[in-house]
Design an enzyme around this catalytic site. Sequence first.
Site, mmCIF file in Angstrom:
data_model
loop_
_atom_site.group_PDB
_atom_site.id
_atom_site.type_symbol
_atom_site.label_atom_id
_atom_site.label_comp_id
_atom_site.label_asym_id
_atom_site.label_seq_id
_atom_site.Cartn_x
_atom_site.Cartn_y
_atom_site.Cartn_z
ATOM 1 N N ASP A 387 32.662 64.397 -2.762
ATOM 2 C CA ASP A 387 32.982 64.422 -4.187
ATOM 3 C C ASP A 387 32.542 65.734 -4.834
ATOM 4 O OD1 ASP A 387 34.487 62.704 -5.636
ATOM 5 O OD2 ASP A 387 32.837 61.636 -6.564
ATOM 6 N N ASP A 440 35.453 55.292 -6.664
ATOM 7 C CA ASP A 440 34.202 55.172 -7.406
ATOM 8 C C ASP A 440 33.785 53.720 -7.587
ATOM 9 O OD1 ASP A 440 34.232 57.926 -7.670
ATOM 10 O OD2 ASP A 440 35.406 57.853 -9.509
#
Length: 556
Positions: A387, A440
């Site tokens: 990420d 997420d």
Amino acid sequence: MCLQSFRCFACIFAVTLLIFNNPCPVSAGDIVHDDDLAPKKPGCENDFVLVKIQTWVDGIEDREFVGVGARFGTTIVSKEKNANQTHLTLSDPRDCCSAPKIKMAGDVIMVDRGHCKFTTKANVAEAAGASAILIINKQKELYKMVCEPDETNLDIHIPAVMLPQDAGASLEKLLVKNSSVSVQLYSPRRPVVDIAEIFLWLMAVGTLLCASYWSAWSAREAAIQQDKMLKDTSDEFPATEDVGTSGVVEINTASAILFVVVASCFLILVYKLMSSWFIELLVVLFAIGGAEGLQTCLVALLSRWFKNAAESFIKVPFLGALSYLTLAVSPFCIASAVIWAIHRNDPLAWIGQDALGIALIITVLQIVQLPNLKVGTILLGCAFMYDIFWVFISKKLFHESVMIVVARGDKSREDGIPMLLKIPRMFDPWGGYSIIGFGDILLPGLLVAFSLRYDWLAKKNLQAGYFLWAMLAYGLGLLVTYVALNLMDGHGQPALLYIVPFTLGTFLALGRKRGDLKILWTKGEPERACPHTQLNNLQNPTQRNKPSPCSSSSSL
């Protein structure tokens, strides 16, 4: 292909496609765009802000256009009530690189981009008496107007705004028709917190809560069923028999690392091929996964009231044995996915997208599981670095954040990829959506669901277990993400940068403090006596020290 195999394939594909295609939560219509890329200096230090240009034609309110303010010139008022309604004039010459043929008494002048410097146009317009300058770009995209390094004539006292080509063409048509056109320029500020972010937070936490309880309930039911089977067949028990949970796929260490490699390749592929046809392909894939997820959730829910339909099966070509309940629910699920795909650009299409997305997330978390904390640590650790790299470090290699470009769909002229939950920003003057990527929720969700399965198998209550603290850590990590998002003026933030340390750190710290870390790290489930082992020990004392597995599942 039987239905169970199809579900496993679909969910494994969903993990590789969705978990690591997790755009950070950004908001469409961000006001500030990469401010630090253009240097500031005295007289050229404004922030890049979006500007609303409301038009009136012959005194009647007409269309509204959006432009971007320049680095130089005076700042634009933020409140509509403080903005003046001013007459719009077309420049002659059109590029305003030399003095206009007529003097203006406080008019807003519209000019073509031309070949001279932006600051030259602004100085010429100000000298001619203009109160503001609208510069029309040669392309449909907005362009940030900055100052050249050697420029010194930056004492400009009128605002300058860049408009896209299509907006300029529309305004020019009105002016050519000899209509009286007036404009009002203002740049409203986004609210610090929009209620959409609160609802999105509740949606993410609620999805994770439902998925975790379903996963834990299924694991407990499987354990009870397994113990019952072993007890009933104890007289002819083979020591090597392997009875597992049907349909559950466990991630192993190799696949956890491989996911990041596959995800990075897929993200680059999406970035390079980002176009309308590729978005259409992703829409089809998402619709298929969403329909399957919705069907799985509805069948599981309705089977409590329609047991006979859920337990009666019919053989269907290519799909194998299907329950009558599945056949009854499938048309609704397929129709829902098709209707969403056709009308996905409608104002309320986000409701269908969120419903399909939540069903898909819950289904994936039901089928794909972590076997222990070791695999969870590797998986979340790799995703954490992934990420950060694709949101921040990729700017150095690609001159823009690959993850944010993919999330917004900047190159496709679409609203971005469908693999995300989104809610319209209700009190934001710029509109847009607050969004969160599936990854997420899915990635930390694997760990949270694992914590509840462990608690139930270990017969721990809510306070003494790990699930409550894992859920609180996830909620707090997501909350910190939104705080960081607002503090960064809407710049995209990698949610896992904040969520992973909260969830994984809390789990590891609690496990070490309570002395369960070794079991969590290796076995992933508490020690429990198997019924067949207890009975076998009573009948054959010499077999007491022989281990006998009580659980198993397929590995991914």
